[in-house]
Design an enzyme around this catalytic site. Structure first.
Site, PDB file in Angstrom:
ATOM      1  N   CYS A  43       0.895  -1.166   0.000  1.00 42.95           N
ATOM      2  CA  CYS A  43       0.000   0.000   0.000  1.00 42.95           C
ATOM      3  C   CYS A  43       0.928   1.209   0.000  1.00 42.95           C
ATOM      4  O   CYS A  43       1.772   1.296  -0.873  1.00 42.95           O
ATOM      5  CB  CYS A  43      -0.928  -0.033   1.205  1.00 42.95           C
ATOM      6  SG  CYS A  43      -0.116  -0.369   2.780  1.00 42.95           S
TER       7      CYS A  43
ATOM      8  N   ASP B 239       2.870   2.555   3.065  1.00 40.00           N
ATOM      9  CA  ASP B 239       4.017   2.152   3.864  1.00 40.00           C
ATOM     10  C   ASP B 239       4.085   0.652   4.067  1.00 40.00           C
ATOM     11  O   ASP B 239       5.058   0.133   4.594  1.00 40.00           O
ATOM     12  CB  ASP B 239       3.984   2.869   5.216  1.00 40.00           C
ATOM     13  CG  ASP B 239       4.270   4.350   5.054  1.00 40.00           C
ATOM     14  OD1 ASP B 239       5.136   4.672   4.220  1.00 40.00           O
ATOM     15  OD2 ASP B 239       3.624   5.168   5.722  1.00 40.00           O
ATOM     16  N   GLY B 240       3.010  -0.015   3.715  1.00 39.84           N
ATOM     17  CA  GLY B 240       3.022  -1.473   3.805  1.00 39.84           C
ATOM     18  C   GLY B 240       2.865  -1.995   5.212  1.00 39.84           C
ATOM     19  O   GLY B 240       3.378  -3.064   5.546  1.00 39.84           O
TER      20      GLY B 240
ATOM     21  N   ASP C 229      -0.379  -1.190   7.053  1.00 41.52           N
ATOM     22  CA  ASP C 229      -1.792  -1.218   7.413  1.00 41.52           C
ATOM     23  C   ASP C 229      -2.591  -2.122   6.474  1.00 41.52           C
ATOM     24  O   ASP C 229      -2.887  -3.257   6.802  1.00 41.52           O
ATOM     25  CB  ASP C 229      -2.363   0.203   7.398  1.00 41.52           C
ATOM     26  CG  ASP C 229      -1.754   1.065   8.487  1.00 41.52           C
ATOM     27  OD1 ASP C 229      -1.723   0.587   9.636  1.00 41.52           O
ATOM     28  OD2 ASP C 229      -1.300   2.173   8.203  1.00 41.52           O
TER      29      ASP C 229
ATOM     30  N   LYS D  97       1.769  -0.421  13.286  1.00 46.89           N
ATOM     31  CA  LYS D  97       2.067   0.499  14.383  1.00 46.89           C
ATOM     32  C   LYS D  97       0.957   0.460  15.436  1.00 46.89           C
ATOM     33  O   LYS D  97       0.158   1.399  15.539  1.00 46.89           O
ATOM     34  CB  LYS D  97       2.234   1.903  13.825  1.00 46.89           C
ATOM     35  CG  LYS D  97       3.294   1.969  12.731  1.00 46.89           C
ATOM     36  CD  LYS D  97       3.828   3.348  12.526  1.00 46.89           C
ATOM     37  CE  LYS D  97       2.864   4.238  11.799  1.00 46.89           C
ATOM     38  NZ  LYS D  97       3.376   5.607  11.663  1.00 46.89           N
TER      39      LYS D  97
END
Lengths: 621, 622
Positions: A336, A338-339, A341, A378
């Protein structure tokens, strides 16, 4: 403790959120270092963890007192009325402080002590071993190997140390590729499908801008497709809407150009970003929190919140991924922005569809550890563990759990765990009671020394496993090897048990689940008894060769049973009149917890002798 | 639906042999061949030949000879307003392929239209299964021809959609016309229930399962304040009431007669339910004919006074009007109206508007339309679900019933429910309220009795309301899915209290099907009077006897049932209500794995019962 000014307030009223008649319970409110506790006049306790509090509101003073509304991250909403405004103000201020911590060290996990010694705690942390998991998948093998490129988090801070990459991808290629990917998150293996020899890989968006390219990155993708001996082309799934991806090009990011990469098929799947998801959930909660909500408002609210549309989008993406592997035998690279979520959502759901191991209790823990925790979702920012940027908070993981719930609804036999398991995990991503979900990536977790200072959630869930078992689970059935969910719109429903978990009045009063669980338990007991009896018979036979005694043994059990059986019936019957006083019109008296009382009643273990009677019946028929 | 009766006949060997069958129910479950094996084997074409003279079941009284009796002998003979069935049948047979939705495999064979059925008999090489459909259950028909073949799409009243691919243009058109004509016959006495003679059931058996006297006996055990009046013996007072009604003991038959003149359609207040724990009652009636002059009726006032006097002393009374206050007031213009406060001391009026008639039918049609569209987006689906208002009607019906039940149980008041005619919403509210309050009505027998007493005998005009289902193109006249709404509400109750109803979803689905088209006579006609005129009781079979055959009954039971002596108060929040997928999406979604799971639960419970050696007792001890 310095934030607590008042520890105890008496004569506090707790309003029922959905009762139209403004029913309330009166009781005492206690404020502890970790929890807010309300004990009503029936001695029923309501515990609210400070970390669960999302929002505290003090409403305008009324004649009966000062209203205090607390919204929790687990979707509990409580409405207190505190008689004196001063007390209310004190509690309000304390909760504001206590619910938003500035430092990790102040979180509950660092003080939580479940009375385990150090070795037990360490064992708990070792319960989930990802190296073991990759071995189960069948890597390393001739095509995939463990890379030590990120050993000291040098290439990518948010990735774990152990990464699996194609054997033919050399270190310079990896390093080169990581420089071309947002946050250095280069393509790595997420799941390897042993039978199809196809892989799910994940990464972040390429820094392609309008025209930039990177040979190493192109090589790495080629290496991934070459690692699949069956199918030479691979899919690259960009889980963002096309518009978002294009907008990113202006910032020097973007998506892969099909012309630059050989053998890739590029696909957008259109899942919205964290901000859209956050406001969607916000809208959903606003709608379903309305008192006296009409059916029309509920459905138009559900529609305009877009929540189920987003859930469907995630599910559709996962299905696309699973199909690419099952039908076309192709490897897939998912990214996506940042890869961490949408990529985590799609990779983990896709693996769940493909591999029945992830549908077991232990397997589901492994899946979360692998695709969410280790790959740097995160959690602390998305769940707002610390007092941080509210724009970073988003229900991405909640959506994942909801997708899994929808799957359990469509495939009730395919999962070892039940809904309570999902709800419990959701509870703990916000509770900060265990170390698992603290921090935003593995590097941060190591710095926090979580394994030394906190406990892992998983062993505690495993200890309670019985509560989370799905009685309908049939692991043997080959039908459920790969799940092919149907995403026709009417299969998506509002998850009442999540978003109204604590609004007991909205739920069915009787649970089929508990009955079945109870029966299963009985059956197990019976089978044990049969074995016991059989072994006794054997013993008797050994002692005395004539079989008369055996018959006597059976008869001696039988006459007792009828009376015991009636007592069983009575037990269920008597429980009802006890509740007699609790009858209410809407069935919505807060004290009317018939539902949970049934549950408790059914979960009690049966007296052993009753089982004997069944046992004999089984044996004779 | 497993009990299937079959018999056959034919005029000889070969292609002219005709296989006819009568299926259990109107469902087009494949008919199982139940002929003696020997007979079957003797027929080379896989079709039994059975000339009347050598028929193994020669006696016309023999229940086994159903087909000969019902379809061949009687079928074509009865006239429909001077016309014979045979005149409506334009083509006897044609070769066809039947498509039954995405999951079921297509069937090929000879299609054949008879007086009441559409049959598809697979060729001699096929399996011995025969498919059949009660023509009465066809809601709408659509024909299309191309080349030398045609397609007929049948939309059934139970919401199923079937497609027939037929060889030959002429044959297609003829069959379509035949189906059209035969499925829309309005005559009651030529309808199939009058010819249906299933195996193992005797005529007239079950008509006395649930007479009003029976409920009265129960009431009489609880209180002395009520009597059974046969004032309506000849239906002169009220066309839509049964012969016997339960009224306050203090009111004599003459007063009732005058009451009846004051109420629309003669529906004076009668007892619907006596709540023993509080000693209060639930009554129903139609609107009073106060009219613009604000007429009063001393006997009517006296009757309601007697009701209060017969209950606990000082018990309040509530009149629950299922129209809005505005609508009730407006009704005065046309001679109706509502009870004046001053005339009925002790009674308080409440208005809870419930939708009925055309808006309800339109809501049903829109919902079914929405469910048929599989391609629509999430937003489209949700907005259609909202726009059709079906679940809003469910919520309103349930909450009004809760209100009535609350009045009886918590306020310990007498509650009179009426709207205008008192044959739709009124019955919806009183029957649901009883289900909430009365543990006995939640048993298999009790629920059937409730439907019989509060819907069929209470004069819900089934013949009019269920003439068409959701697919009909005809402009709705009297159609309204009030009974379906009731079943949906019961289903919602069952979902919220999965252990408290002795019957499962199967019974509700069966009632839905049979209310719209049935081989049984139970739902025929619109009132007791009509049923008497048509001799429904003596000439047709009762659905209850069909449903209560041990094998069928077992399947309709809720395996998890545990008697619950308490009132069951449902949550009526929109979050707690669900679309009844088992009905509205029954034929649309593929058989769900969740159904498989349920079967597993069933098996488990069945084996548990076996080990227990007895069925769980179904009668709660009260």
């Amino acid at each position: 403790m310095e934030h607590i000014r008042t520890t105890k307030v008496e004569q506090v009223k707790l309003l029922d959120r959905f009762s139209t008649s403004n029913k309330s319970l009166t009781g005492t409110l206690y404020l502890t270092a970790t929890h807010l506790l309300f004990i009503d006049s029936h001695q029923k306790e309501t515990w609210i963890l400070h970390h669960h509090i999302a929002l505290v509101e003090k409403l305008a003073l009324t004649t009966s007192g000062c209203p205090l509304v607390i919204q929790c991250k687990n979707f509990r909403i409580v409405h207190f009325i505190v008689p004196r405004e001063r007390d209310c103000h004190d509690i309000y201020n304390s909760l504001l402080q206590l619910s938003k911590q500035a430092k990790y060290e102040d979180l509950y996990a660092f003080s939580y002590n479940p009375k385990q010694n150090d070795s037990e705690r360490l064992q708990g942390w070792e319960l989930i071993d990802l190296a073991e998991e990759y071995k189960r998948m069948g890597v390393p093998n001739s095509n995939w190997q463990l890379s030590d490129a990120n050993r000291e988090y040098k290439i990518c801070e948010t990735y774990p140390k152990e990464l699996y990459v194609p054997r033919i991808a050399s270190k310079p290629i990896i390093v080169g590729s990581s420089k071309f990917r947002s946050k250095g998150r280069f393509p790595v293996l997420s799941y390897y499908h042993q039978n199809k020899e196809a892989a799910i890989c994940r990464c972040s968006q390429p820094l392609s801008g309008f025209s930039a390219r990177c040979l190493e990155d192109e090589h790495l993708l080629q290496a991934i497709s070459k690692a699949n001996p069956v199918n030479r082309y691979m899919y690259v799934m960009d889980t963002r809407p096309k518009l978002n991806a294009m907008a990113n090009r202006a910032a020097g990011k973007g998506y892969e150009n099909e012309d630059n990469y050989s053998n890739i098929r590029f696909q957008f799947v259109g899942i919205e970003n964290i901000h859209v998801m956050r406001s969607s959930l916000q809208k959903l909660l606003e709608v379903n929190g309305t008192k006296g909500l009409s059916v029309s408002d509920f459905y138009s609210g559900l529609e305009s919140s877009g929540w189920l549309r987003h859930i469907k989008a995630v599910m559709d993406a996962a299905i696309f991924l699973a199909k690419a592997i099952m039908v076309e035998n192709a490897s897939v690279l998912v990214h996506c922005s940042d890869g961490w979520d949408r990529t985590s959502q799609v990779c983990s759901l896709g693996s769940l569809l493909l591999d029945s191991y992830y549908r077991t209790i232990k397997g589901f823990m492994v899946l979360i550890e692998k695709d969410w925790i280790s790959f740097g979702h995160k959690f602390s920012e998305r769940c707002g563990h610390l007092d941080g940027d509210p724009k970073e908070v988003s229900p991405v993981f909640t959506q994942f759990l909801e997708c899994v719930w929808h799957l359990t609804e469509q495939f009730p036999q395919a999962f070892e765990f039940n809904e309570a398991f999902l709800l419990q995990i959701h509870e703990h991503i916000h509770s900060c009671q265990f170390g698992n979900f603290l921090g935003n990536c593995q590097k941060e977790r190591e710095e926090l020394k979580l394994k030394e200072k906190t406990y892992s959630l998983w062993p505690f869930l495993l200890d309670d496993q019985k509560k989370y078992l799905n009685p309908l689970y049939s692991y043997k059935s080959p039908k459920f090897a790969v799940l092919e969910p149907n995403t026709v719109s009417f299969n998506f429903k509002f998850w009442r048990n999540m978003y109204h978990q604590f609004d007991r009045t909205l739920h069915p009063r009787q649970s089929v689940f508990n009955v079945i669980m109870n029966m299963d338990e009985q059956n197990q007991q019976l089978e044990k008894d049969i074995k016991d009896l059989e072994s006794k018979i054997k013993q008797c036979k050994n002692k005395q060769t004539d079989g008369i005694l055996t018959k006597e043994l059976l008869h001696s059990v039988h006459p007792e049973s009828p009376t015991l059986k009636t007592s069983l019936c009575f037990k269920e019957q008597t429980l009802l009149p006890v509740n007699h006083a609790l009858r209410t019109i809407e069935g919505s008296n807060p004290a009317d917890n018939r539902y949970s009382e049934y549950a408790e009643e059914f979960s009690k273990s049966e007296p052993g002798v009753v089982s004997l009677e069944y046992g004999v019946a089984r044996m004779t028929c | 639906m497993d009990e299937i009766e079959f018999s056959s006949t034919g005029s000889g060997w070969g292609p002219r042999s005709e296989v006819l069958a009568v299926g259990w129910g109107n469902s087009c479950e494949t008919v199982r061949w139940l002929l003696p094996r020997g007979l079957l084997n003797s027929c080379p074409a896989g079709v039994a030949s059975c000339p009347a003279s050598s028929c193994p079941f020669p006696s016309p009284r023999s229940p086994r000879l159903t087909l000969l009796e019902s379809v061949l002998l009687l079928g074509p003979r009865p006239t429909t307003g001077g016309m014979e069935f045979s005149e409506l049948i334009r083509t006897g047979r044609a070769q066809a392929k039947l498509l039954r939705g995405p999951e079921a495999p297509p069937l090929r064979g000879t299609l054949c239209v008879t007086g009441h059925h559409l049959l598809l008999s697979p060729g001699p090489q096929g399996t011995s299964d025969l498919w059949l459909l009660l023509l009465r259950s066809v809601d709408s028909i659509e024909k299309r021809v191309s080349g030398d073949s045609g397609t007929i799409t049948l939309r059934c009243k139970d919401l199923r959609v079937l497609q027939l691919d037929i060889e030959g243009v002429e044959a297609t058109l003829d069959i379509a016309r035949s189906i059209e004509a035969l499925s829309s016959l309005e005559s009651v006495i030529t309808s199939f229930p009058f010819f249906y003679r299933p195996k193992g059931l005797r005529l007239g058996d079950a008509w006395h399962f649930h007479p009003p006297e029976r409920y009265y006996k129960r009431v009489a055990r609880e209180t002395n304040a009520w009597r059974l009046s046969e004032v309506n013996e000849d239906f002169s007072l009220c066309l839509s009431y049964p012969r016997a009604v339960i009224v306050p003991r203090a009111v004599d038959d003459d007063a009732l007669a005058r009451c009846a003149r004051f109420r629309q359609g003669g529906r004076f207040p009668v007892l619907s339910y006596h709540h023993a724990p509080s000693g209060t009652v639930l009554l129903r009636s139609s609107q009073p004919l106060t009219g613009p002059q604000k007429r009063r009726c001393a006997e009517d006032e006296e009757l309601l006074r007697a009701v209060l006097a017969g209950a606990r002393p000082g018990a309040p009374g509530f009149i629950l009007d299922t129209r809005s206050a505005q609508a009730a007031k407006q009704a005065r213009v046309t001679g109706g109206g509502t009870e004046a406060k001053a005339a009925y001391p002790g009674w308080k009026r409440l208005h809870r508007p419930l939708e009925r008639g055309r808006p309800l039918q339109e809501s049903f049609v829109r919902l079914v339309e929405a469910c048929g569209d599989l391609e629509q987006s999430m937003d489209g689906w949700l907005s259609q679900l909202e726009a059709c208002h079906w679940l809003a009607h469910v919520k309103e019906a349930l909450s009004t019933a809760c209100l009535a039940a609350r009045g009886v149980e918590r306020e310990e008041a007498c509650v009179l429910v009426h709207g205008a005619e008192g044959t739709d919403s009124t019955l919806l509210v009183t029957s649901l309220a009883q289900l909430i309050l009365d543990p006995l009505s939640r048993t298999m027998t009790g629920f059937q009795e409730l439907v019989e007493r509060e819907w069929i005998q209470a004069g819900h005009p089934f013949q009019l309301r269920c003439a068409h289902s959701a697919f009909s193109h005809a402009c709705p006249k009297h159609e309204a899915p009030t009974f379906l709404l009731f079943l949906d509400c019961v289903w919602q109750l069952g979902r919220q209290f999965p252990l408290s109803l002795e019957f499962g979803e199967g019974l509700l689905l069966a009632l839905f099907e049979h209310a719209y088209a049935s081989p049984f006579g139970t739902f025929l006609c619109s009132s007791e009077k009509e049923r008497c005129l048509c001799e429904v009781r003596t000439r047709t079979h009762s659905l209850w006897s069909g449903l209560n055959q041990p094998k069928v009954r077992r399947k309709l039971r809720n395996p998890l049932y545990v008697p619950n002596p308490l009132a069951i108060w449902p949550s009526v929040e929109p979050q707690s209500l669900r679309l009844w997928q088992g009905l509205f999406l029954r034929w649309i979604r593929p058989p769900e794995p969740s159904q498989v799971a349920w079967e597993k639960v069933w098996q488990r419970l069945a084996s548990k019962e076996k080990t227990e050696g007895c069925e769980p007792t179904s009668k709660p001890q009260l």
